[in-house]
Motif scaffolding. Structure first.
Motif: not given
Length: 307
Positions: A154-177
């Protein structure tokens, strides 16, 4: 293929109708980007108060541009409107090509479909293959963040559970998507979501037949459970023109126990430099629409978003 070439940095999606399309006014911002992506072509300027087609504008004189890569006639692209033998059936399923819009019926004027949101300062197709809607799909694959003992964190401040997602980092611009891509002709959206996730996040194209079969089994398990449609509809995109535009369906597949994804080794495909699980919070800097899609998922799952 178009699914690869389409994933450049400026191509990420930005939803404008914020889910309730009927309550929020559409507008263009990215679709007025000039020069047009990948070119030196300047769009005709469209003042904000003249975007909507209902506003009369007799002197509107947009520039025409369709990229050479589209005119070369690859399998993902339509011919030109006046080509002999090309008579597209707009607003319906046309053979294998889906020409229906997720936003309802669009106007066809002089044989050309008209962008449902309004003027963009450019006619033709730009970089887009299809006249009218060009359909994409974005799979948001999520799990709960867990500690070494398998307990949710859980997040220490909100007490809500933390969700994760599968992200890719674009080769061309280095942004997560989100690892998404274009829908192939005749392909169901559900198949596109699964295929793109396999190609971009699991590098399925480079696997041996045995590995492919195992991946397919696990993917089927993940993609056949209950899912949540996050967004479907028009997206404000720099590639949009008066006659061609992007639409997407973003769908959340949630692995509640985390067991299915434990058996799926993340590995970046050809479009992605890196692929990994990322903790979700509003601090994430993703492509515009992607942050919005992810936020809707956290609301749906009751997960942590902001402190």
């Amino acid at each position: 293929s178009f699914s690869n070439s389409s994933r450049n940095c400026w191509s990420r999606l930005h939803p404008v109708n914020m889910f309730n399309s009927y309550t929020v006014k559409f507008s263009h911002s990215k679709a007025l980007t000039s020069p047009y992506p990948g070119s030196h072509v300047e769009r005709s300027q469209v003042p904000e108060d003249k975007v909507g087609w209902l506003i009369e504008w007799k002197d509107y004189n947009p520039v025409e541009y369709t990229a050479m890569s589209v005119l070369a006639g690859p399998n993902w692209a339509d011919p030109q409107i006046n080509d002999k033998g090309f008579s597209p059936k707009f607003n319906e399923r046309d053979g294998d090509v889906e020409r229906k819009s997720l936003n309802g019926v669009y106007v066809v004027e002089n044989g050309r479909p008209r962008n449902p949101v309004g003027r963009t300062g450019l006619i033709g197709r730009g970089l887009l293959g299809r006249w009218g809607p060009n359909h994409a799909a974005d799979p948001v694959v999520t799990r709960w963040k867990r500690d070494g003992s398998g307990n949710k964190i859980a997040h220490p401040v909100t007490g809500k559970n933390i969700l994760q997602f599968v992200a890719i980092k674009r080769r061309d611009c280095g942004e997560w998507a989100i690892p998404g891509g274009m829908v192939d002709p005749g392909e169901k959206i559900s198949a596109t979501l699964k295929r793109e996730f396999g190609e971009e996040a699991l590098n399925s194209l480079q696997k041996s037949p045995e590995e492919k079969a195992e991946l397919e089994k696990q993917l089927h398990k993940l993609f056949s459970q209950e899912h949540f449609v996050v967004y479907r509809g028009y997206v404000d995109d720099p590639r949009n023109t008066d006659n061609a535009w992007m639409e997407t369906e973003a769908v959340n597949y949630h692995d509640e126990t985390g067991e299915t994804m434990d058996n799926l080794p993340l590995e970046a495909g050809d479009d992605a430099g890196v692929v990994k699980w990322i903790d979700i919070s509003e601090k994430l800097k993703l492509y515009a629409s992607h942050s919005y899609f992810i936020k809707l998922v956290t609301e749906k799952r009751g997960a942590h978003w902001s402190e």
